[in-house]
Design a protein around this motif. Structure first.
Motif, mmCIF file in Angstrom:
data_model
loop_
_atom_site.group_PDB
_atom_site.id
_atom_site.type_symbol
_atom_site.label_atom_id
_atom_site.label_comp_id
_atom_site.label_asym_id
_atom_site.label_seq_id
_atom_site.Cartn_x
_atom_site.Cartn_y
_atom_site.Cartn_z
ATOM 1 N N ASN A 30 71.261 -75.783 -26.278
ATOM 2 C CA ASN A 30 71.006 -76.852 -27.235
ATOM 3 C C ASN A 30 69.552 -76.882 -27.694
ATOM 4 N N ILE A 31 68.617 -76.614 -26.769
ATOM 5 C CA ILE A 31 67.204 -76.597 -27.154
ATOM 6 C C ILE A 31 66.930 -75.429 -28.096
ATOM 7 N N GLU A 32 67.546 -74.295 -27.850
ATOM 8 C CA GLU A 32 67.387 -73.152 -28.759
ATOM 9 C C GLU A 32 67.933 -73.480 -30.142
ATOM 10 N N ASP A 33 69.079 -74.136 -30.183
ATOM 11 C CA ASP A 33 69.678 -74.513 -31.461
ATOM 12 C C ASP A 33 68.829 -75.545 -32.190
ATOM 13 N N LEU A 34 68.196 -76.437 -31.435
ATOM 14 C CA LEU A 34 67.405 -77.515 -32.029
ATOM 15 C C LEU A 34 66.039 -77.027 -32.489
ATOM 16 N N TRP A 35 65.366 -76.193 -31.671
ATOM 17 C CA TRP A 35 63.988 -75.789 -31.963
ATOM 18 C C TRP A 35 63.877 -74.429 -32.647
ATOM 19 N N GLY A 71 61.273 -66.864 -9.019
ATOM 20 C CA GLY A 71 62.336 -67.689 -9.570
ATOM 21 C C GLY A 71 62.009 -68.247 -10.942
ATOM 22 N N ALA A 72 63.067 -68.523 -11.704
ATOM 23 C CA ALA A 72 62.919 -69.075 -13.051
ATOM 24 C C ALA A 72 63.000 -70.592 -13.054
ATOM 25 N N SER A 73 62.936 -71.214 -11.889
ATOM 26 C CA SER A 73 63.152 -72.657 -11.788
ATOM 27 C C SER A 73 62.160 -73.461 -12.614
ATOM 28 N N GLY A 74 60.889 -73.024 -12.643
ATOM 29 C CA GLY A 74 59.887 -73.766 -13.398
ATOM 30 C C GLY A 74 60.192 -73.772 -14.884
ATOM 31 N N ALA A 75 60.523 -72.603 -15.449
ATOM 32 C CA ALA A 75 60.838 -72.503 -16.872
ATOM 33 C C ALA A 75 62.116 -73.274 -17.198
ATOM 34 N N ILE A 76 63.106 -73.184 -16.322
ATOM 35 C CA ILE A 76 64.372 -73.875 -16.565
ATOM 36 C C ILE A 76 64.194 -75.387 -16.429
ATOM 37 N N ALA A 77 63.352 -75.823 -15.496
ATOM 38 C CA ALA A 77 63.063 -77.251 -15.372
ATOM 39 C C ALA A 77 62.428 -77.779 -16.656
ATOM 40 N N ALA A 78 61.576 -76.969 -17.290
ATOM 41 C CA ALA A 78 60.981 -77.378 -18.566
ATOM 42 C C ALA A 78 62.063 -77.522 -19.629
ATOM 43 N N ALA A 79 63.004 -76.570 -19.669
ATOM 44 C CA ALA A 79 64.099 -76.656 -20.636
ATOM 45 C C ALA A 79 64.971 -77.876 -20.358
ATOM 46 N N MET A 80 65.212 -78.184 -19.093
ATOM 47 C CA MET A 80 66.010 -79.360 -18.741
ATOM 48 C C MET A 80 65.287 -80.649 -19.133
ATOM 49 N N GLY A 81 63.962 -80.670 -18.950
ATOM 50 C CA GLY A 81 63.197 -81.838 -19.354
ATOM 51 C C GLY A 81 63.232 -82.060 -20.857
ATOM 52 N N ALA A 82 63.116 -80.947 -21.612
ATOM 53 C CA ALA A 82 63.199 -81.044 -23.068
ATOM 54 C C ALA A 82 64.590 -81.515 -23.495
ATOM 55 N N PHE A 83 65.612 -81.018 -22.830
ATOM 56 C CA PHE A 83 66.996 -81.435 -23.158
ATOM 57 C C PHE A 83 67.182 -82.928 -22.872
ATOM 58 N N MET A 84 66.642 -83.396 -21.764
ATOM 59 C CA MET A 84 66.810 -84.799 -21.396
ATOM 60 C C MET A 84 66.152 -85.703 -22.442
ATOM 61 N N ILE A 85 64.968 -85.305 -22.927
ATOM 62 C CA ILE A 85 64.237 -86.134 -23.875
ATOM 63 C C ILE A 85 64.877 -86.080 -25.264
ATOM 64 N N ARG A 86 65.256 -84.881 -25.702
ATOM 65 C CA ARG A 86 65.796 -84.752 -27.054
ATOM 66 C C ARG A 86 67.269 -85.149 -27.133
#
Length: 247
Positions: free
Chosen positions: A194-199, A232-247
């Motif tokens: 969803n973030i890729e589609d939005l941004w 691990g990719a957890s940091g990058a994915i956490a950023a994507a999850m945070g962006a998803f939660m806000i948007r």
């Protein structure tokens, strides 16, 4: 009980998420490589470490570099310190002296020039034995340090005490196990599409990488002396999850 989400109310996207799919494929491909290479380097490090530690336990009077000693597991370091406090090093050294004495001097303990020559010969042999032992220990140290440096996770994971810009990026695509990988890829798929589609396909990957970078840097600031590899990719994915939660 573990609850795993399968989707969310706004799972539909206008465009096929090429970037998210590409990130997933890249992580899976690197994990397959890791599954082959990492165990080999782990085994090499374990074998070289066992050889070095076993030899040093029997020759505690030799010189071991402090940097190498600090790479040993804490329990091994404690055992070495304990043995030194009990005088095991001095005992082994005296046993070597006694062995050399019994071989060359007991049959010639006379006084005068002959006795003096025997003592000099004994001292020279002791020096040569210690030189050979130290040379062998140095070889074991060199082999251990090489295996330690080439260990897959240590080579490509981010280690705060060592630093390194390249390892910040490489660590984002490494995973320690199949469940580590699957968990990260699941939450990336749920939020990243969803973030890729939005941004869009330019801002989204830049944001993803920046999220991983800031996560690694934050970890380094919290544990600057840590020598444990961060993967691990957890940091990058956490950023994507945070962006998803806000948007």
């Amino acid at each position: 009980m573990i609850i795993l989400p399968l989707g969310h109310e706004q799972m539909e996207a206008q465009r096929l998420p090429y970037i998210t799919i590409g990130i997933v494929i890249l992580n899976v491909a690197i994990f397959l490589i890791t599954a082959v290479v990492a165990p080999q380097t782990d085994r090499e490090l374990m074998e070289r470490g066992e050889e070095l530690i076993g030899y040093y336990f029997d020759h505690l009077y030799l010189d071991l570099p402090q940097g190498t000693f600090e790479k040993f597991p804490p329990e091994i370091q404690a055992e070495i310190e304990h043995r030194k406090q009990l005088g095991f090093g001095e005992l082994a050294e005296r046993m070597l002296d006694q062995q050399t004495l019994s071989e060359e001097v007991l049959d010639a303990l006379g006084t005068g020039e002959k006795g003096k020559e025997d003592r000099q010969s004994r001292e020279e042999k002791l020096k040569e034995i210690r030189r050979q032992e130290q040379a062998h220990l140095d070889q074991l140290v060199q082999a251990f340090e090489k295996a330690f440096k080439n260990n897959f996770y240590r080579k490509y994971g981010y280690i705060p005490s060592r630093g390194g810009i390249l390892t910040i990026f490489s660590s984002m695509f490494l995973h320690g196990g199949i469940f580590h990988l699957l968990g990260n890829m699941l939450f990336l798929w749920l939020s990243g599409c969803n973030i890729e589609d939005l941004w869009g396909r330019i801002i989204y990957p830049i944001f993803y990488l920046l999220g991983g970078i800031f996560a690694a840097v934050a970890h380094g600031m919290m544990f600057p002396e840590s020598s444990t590899p961060l993967i691990g990719a957890s940091g990058a994915i956490a950023a994507a999850m945070g962006a998803f939660m806000i948007r």
